[in-house]
Design a protein around this motif. Structure first.
Motif, mmCIF file in Angstrom:
data_model
loop_
_atom_site.group_PDB
_atom_site.id
_atom_site.type_symbol
_atom_site.label_atom_id
_atom_site.label_comp_id
_atom_site.label_asym_id
_atom_site.label_seq_id
_atom_site.Cartn_x
_atom_site.Cartn_y
_atom_site.Cartn_z
ATOM 1 N N MET A 237 -5.240 108.819 3.469
ATOM 2 C CA MET A 237 -3.858 108.404 3.645
ATOM 3 C C MET A 237 -3.756 107.012 4.243
ATOM 4 O O MET A 237 -2.686 106.543 4.548
ATOM 5 N N ASN A 238 -4.875 106.341 4.450
ATOM 6 C CA ASN A 238 -4.843 104.984 4.966
ATOM 7 C C ASN A 238 -4.444 104.025 3.865
ATOM 8 O O ASN A 238 -5.255 103.669 2.997
ATOM 9 N N ALA A 239 -3.196 103.605 3.852
ATOM 10 C CA ALA A 239 -2.707 102.711 2.812
ATOM 11 C C ALA A 239 -3.011 101.274 3.174
ATOM 12 O O ALA A 239 -3.056 100.913 4.341
ATOM 13 N N PRO A 240 -3.247 100.419 2.172
ATOM 14 C CA PRO A 240 -3.426 98.993 2.477
ATOM 15 C C PRO A 240 -2.124 98.399 2.982
ATOM 16 O O PRO A 240 -1.050 98.954 2.798
ATOM 17 N N ALA A 241 -2.248 97.256 3.636
ATOM 18 C CA ALA A 241 -1.064 96.586 4.172
ATOM 19 C C ALA A 241 -0.061 96.314 3.075
ATOM 20 O O ALA A 241 -0.422 95.912 1.970
ATOM 21 N N ALA A 242 1.197 96.553 3.358
ATOM 22 C CA ALA A 242 2.238 96.357 2.356
ATOM 23 C C ALA A 242 3.123 95.166 2.682
ATOM 24 O O ALA A 242 3.657 94.540 1.781
ATOM 25 N N ILE A 243 3.292 94.833 3.933
ATOM 26 C CA ILE A 243 4.212 93.771 4.340
ATOM 27 C C ILE A 243 3.465 92.632 5.038
ATOM 28 O O ILE A 243 3.736 91.467 4.789
ATOM 29 N N ALA B 180 -5.665 104.078 14.319
ATOM 30 C CA ALA B 180 -5.400 103.216 13.166
ATOM 31 C C ALA B 180 -4.894 104.040 11.989
ATOM 32 O O ALA B 180 -3.990 103.605 11.257
ATOM 33 N N HIS B 181 -5.450 105.219 11.809
ATOM 34 C CA HIS B 181 -5.024 106.112 10.729
ATOM 35 C C HIS B 181 -3.550 106.485 10.884
ATOM 36 O O HIS B 181 -2.785 106.460 9.909
ATOM 37 N N HIS B 182 -3.132 106.822 12.095
ATOM 38 C CA HIS B 182 -1.748 107.216 12.299
ATOM 39 C C HIS B 182 -0.791 106.036 12.128
ATOM 40 O O HIS B 182 0.309 106.200 11.572
ATOM 41 N N TYR B 183 -1.189 104.869 12.581
ATOM 42 C CA TYR B 183 -0.360 103.695 12.330
ATOM 43 C C TYR B 183 -0.236 103.432 10.830
ATOM 44 O O TYR B 183 0.856 103.104 10.332
ATOM 45 N N ALA B 184 -1.338 103.567 10.105
ATOM 46 C CA ALA B 184 -1.298 103.346 8.662
ATOM 47 C C ALA B 184 -0.402 104.367 7.969
ATOM 48 O O ALA B 184 0.357 104.027 7.042
ATOM 49 N N LEU B 185 -0.480 105.607 8.409
ATOM 50 C CA LEU B 185 0.351 106.647 7.809
ATOM 51 C C LEU B 185 1.835 106.362 8.033
ATOM 52 O O LEU B 185 2.646 106.449 7.102
ATOM 53 N N LEU B 186 2.193 106.016 9.263
ATOM 54 C CA LEU B 186 3.594 105.721 9.541
ATOM 55 C C LEU B 186 4.066 104.503 8.757
ATOM 56 O O LEU B 186 5.199 104.479 8.240
ATOM 57 N N ALA B 187 3.217 103.485 8.646
ATOM 58 C CA ALA B 187 3.575 102.320 7.843
ATOM 59 C C ALA B 187 3.853 102.728 6.405
ATOM 60 O O ALA B 187 4.844 102.297 5.795
ATOM 61 N N ARG B 188 2.990 103.570 5.854
ATOM 62 C CA ARG B 188 3.162 104.011 4.460
ATOM 63 C C ARG B 188 4.447 104.819 4.277
ATOM 64 O O ARG B 188 5.201 104.598 3.321
#
Length: 220
Positions: A1-7, A29-37
């Motif tokens: 679920m770690n998405a690449p940067a989008a913004i 880092a995983h949780h930050y990436a998930l919330l970003a996604r």
């Protein structure tokens, strides 16, 4: 679920060797990436299934973070991806002013594109980060800020890096994330995103407490 940067993207290459990360740093880092996604775009069916599966592990316990995971997992398991996409659009991209704003400037200054955004851009420039070309969302979007924290967690697990994480979080997320979670909880049409907001609040509360403890230790 770690998405690449989008913004947000790095416009300066990191110096030196890649840092050695512990399990806690990777999990953060995983949780930050998930919330970003999740805040950048509505989840598709595979991501909903992954959330439901993850919640069977992460949602075990009575702590607020575990309860938030359990409730999000239950919602994801029952959710229909097109319906969640409609919810996302209705909440964040409605006709006129969206029902729920995802931009920090709105909560900090009452308007978009205000002084908090200018201050954020200055801090991002110091970190070697900037908005990706062609992206409509401004840097104070909650997804962008989560992306920054993911980047900082992955690139700075040492004492200096933790200080950068703490400074960024305290300045640009801590003052308003609870208000966003409150807005999502109060939105009548929010089902999946009310749970997403609850997970954000629970995780950021943990981060706030940890940074406060680290600040106290550093001050002695």
């Amino acid at each position: 679920m770690n998405a690449p940067a989008a913004i947000i993207e790095a416009h300066l290459a990191p110096a030196g060797d890649a840092p050695v990360l512990g399990d806690e740093d990777r999990a953060r880092a995983h949780h930050y990436a998930l919330l970003a996604r999740l805040f950048f775009a509505a989840p598709d069916a595979p991501l909903l299934a992954a959330l439901a599966a993850s919640a069977r592990v992460m949602g075990d316990g009575d702590a607020p973070f575990a309860r938030a995971w359990a409730e999000l997992g239950d919602c994801a398991e029952q959710a229909d991806a097109p319906a969640v996409r409609d919810e996302y659009d209705a909440l964040f991209y409605g006709i006129g002013r969206p029902d729920v704003m995802l931009y920090g400037s709105w909560y900090l200054a009452g308007f978009l594109m205000e002084e908090p955004l200018a201050e954020l851009r200055d801090d991002l420039a110091e970190l070697g980060l900037a908005r990706r070309a062609g992206v409509a969302e401004t840097e104070d979007h909650i997804a962008a800020l989560a992306e920054v924290m993911r980047h900082l967690a992955l690139t700075g697990p040492d004492e200096a890096g933790l200080a950068r994480q703490r400074r960024f979080f305290v300045r640009h997320l801590q003052p308003w994330y609870a208000r966003l979670a409150d807005a999502l909880a109060a939105a009548p049409q929010a089902r999946f995103y009310a749970r997403t907001g609850a997970l954000m609040r629970a995780f950021f509360d943990i981060e706030s407490e940890a940074f406060a403890m680290e600040q106290g230790v550093a001050g002695h």
